[in-house]
Design an enzyme around this catalytic site. Structure first.
Site, mmCIF file in Angstrom:
data_model
loop_
_atom_site.group_PDB
_atom_site.id
_atom_site.type_symbol
_atom_site.label_atom_id
_atom_site.label_comp_id
_atom_site.label_asym_id
_atom_site.label_seq_id
_atom_site.Cartn_x
_atom_site.Cartn_y
_atom_site.Cartn_z
ATOM 1 N N ARG A 135 0.832 -1.218 0.000
ATOM 2 C CA ARG A 135 0.000 0.000 0.000
ATOM 3 C C ARG A 135 0.857 1.254 0.000
ATOM 4 O O ARG A 135 0.407 2.317 -0.441
ATOM 5 C CB ARG A 135 -0.957 0.000 1.195
ATOM 6 N N ARG A 186 -3.558 5.669 27.988
ATOM 7 C CA ARG A 186 -3.145 6.335 26.747
ATOM 8 C C ARG A 186 -1.898 5.719 26.104
ATOM 9 O O ARG A 186 -1.650 5.933 24.919
ATOM 10 C CB ARG A 186 -2.859 7.830 27.005
ATOM 11 N N LYS A 220 9.378 0.132 30.219
ATOM 12 C CA LYS A 220 8.590 0.523 29.049
ATOM 13 C C LYS A 220 9.307 0.192 27.737
ATOM 14 O O LYS A 220 8.662 -0.190 26.754
ATOM 15 C CB LYS A 220 8.281 2.022 29.102
ATOM 16 N N ASP A 257 8.996 14.122 28.307
ATOM 17 C CA ASP A 257 8.033 14.951 29.033
ATOM 18 C C ASP A 257 8.679 15.980 29.947
ATOM 19 O O ASP A 257 8.066 16.421 30.909
ATOM 20 C CB ASP A 257 7.085 14.064 29.852
ATOM 21 N N ASN A 258 9.936 16.376 29.651
ATOM 22 C CA ASN A 258 10.542 17.412 30.479
ATOM 23 C C ASN A 258 11.506 18.258 29.649
ATOM 24 O O ASN A 258 12.099 17.776 28.676
ATOM 25 C CB ASN A 258 11.246 16.804 31.686
ATOM 26 N N ALA A 261 14.440 19.649 30.382
ATOM 27 C CA ALA A 261 15.874 19.359 30.441
ATOM 28 C C ALA A 261 16.263 18.333 29.376
ATOM 29 O O ALA A 261 17.255 18.512 28.654
ATOM 30 C CB ALA A 261 16.243 18.861 31.834
ATOM 31 N N CYS A 321 1.380 14.958 33.599
ATOM 32 C CA CYS A 321 0.052 14.405 33.390
ATOM 33 C C CYS A 321 -0.584 13.981 34.712
ATOM 34 O O CYS A 321 -1.806 14.010 34.851
ATOM 35 C CB CYS A 321 0.131 13.191 32.470
#
Length: 268
Positions: free
Chosen positions: A11, A70, A83, A127-128, A130, A191
């Site tokens: 595709r 999420r 993770k 998420d930060n 730094a 969050c």
């Protein structure tokens, strides 16, 4: 490509802008995804399904029950697992024909420089501030394009910072620090205290994957020099032009005038 690959990616191959040549570029590509959470999950899953030949995932966190609202690369069975390893298992199930490297670590500046040197494109799904600035500095130093995304509450944003320059991409491209100066005080918003609307990380993460694929294949027009802001409650997009900061300590060079003021940055 063998017959199975021709079928798997048919595709894509049917698209004139991609074809066999473009798909082969993906198979030969190396992508670094920093963060395997809300943004990193959908981004990495689409990169794997699209056939990026080598994916490296970096994350030092473990799967928590609150992530599952999420972070779609993880499931109940993997609560408590790293993770990076959890995401690798998900990606391998999607596409076992690619190489997936999972690094359970929080990379410092030297390590980031080493990892980014071996990548064709970097996705910042952290998420930060730094870490974001450390990633940006390494990308600028190594001349590797960076795809940055963020989401908090009902707001999202995405942009591409391509330090390679050149006429084909336009001169005077800004870096992340041009938009959010690294010496400017910002408060990281989590969050856990502010909340996040689950589908928005999927929207922005998928767009990060799309921008990375475009960069790898050299097709379309990337988001370089533009910041897209998403209001998820009204489902409205706003596009803001970004100019290079002539006094930016990271990429200092001549900059185009008229850079917009830096908006407050959401995080994933």
């Amino acid at each position: 490509m063998d017959d199975n690959q021709l079928l798997r990616y048919s595709r894509h191959i049917l698209l004139d802008e991609i074809g066999i040549e473009g798909q082969q570029k993906l198979l030969d590509a190396r992508v670094l995804v920093i963060g395997a959470g809300g943004l990193g999950s959908p981004a990495a899953m689409y990169l794997a399904s699209a056939g990026v030949g080598r994916l490296t995932l970096v994350d030092n966190d473990t799967v928590d029950l609150t992530n599952l609202q999420r972070q779609i690369a993880h499931n109940m069975e993997r609560v408590g697992q790293p993770k990076a390893l959890s995401a690798r298992a998900t990606l391998a199930a999607i596409n076992p024909t690619i190489v997936i490297e999972a690094l359970v670590e929080r990379a410092d500046e030297a390590r980031l420089s080493e990892l980014i040197a071996g990548a064709d494109v970097v996705l910042d799904c952290t998420d930060n501030f730094a870490t974001r600035h450390a990633v940006n500095r390494a990308c600028v130093a190594r001349q590797v394009p960076l795809v940055s995304g963020a989401v908090i509450r009902f707001d999202g944003q995405i942009s591409v910072f391509d330090p390679r320059g050149g006429a084909a991409r336009g001169a005077n491209q800004p870096c992340y620090s041009c938009l959010f100066p690294q010496d400017q005080p910002f408060e990281d918003v989590a969050c856990s205290t502010m909340g996040v609307f689950a589908p928005l990380v999927g929207v922005v993460g998928a767009m990060q994957a799309a921008e990375a694929l475009k960069l790898l294949m050299g097709i379309g027009e990337p988001l370089s020099g533009r910041l897209l802001l998403l209001d998820g409650l009204r489902m409205e997009w706003t596009s803001i032009g970004i100019a290079r900061n002539a006094s930016c300590p990271v990429c200092a060079t001549s900059a185009a005038p008229g850079a917009p003021p830096s908006p407050g940055e959401p995080v994933r």
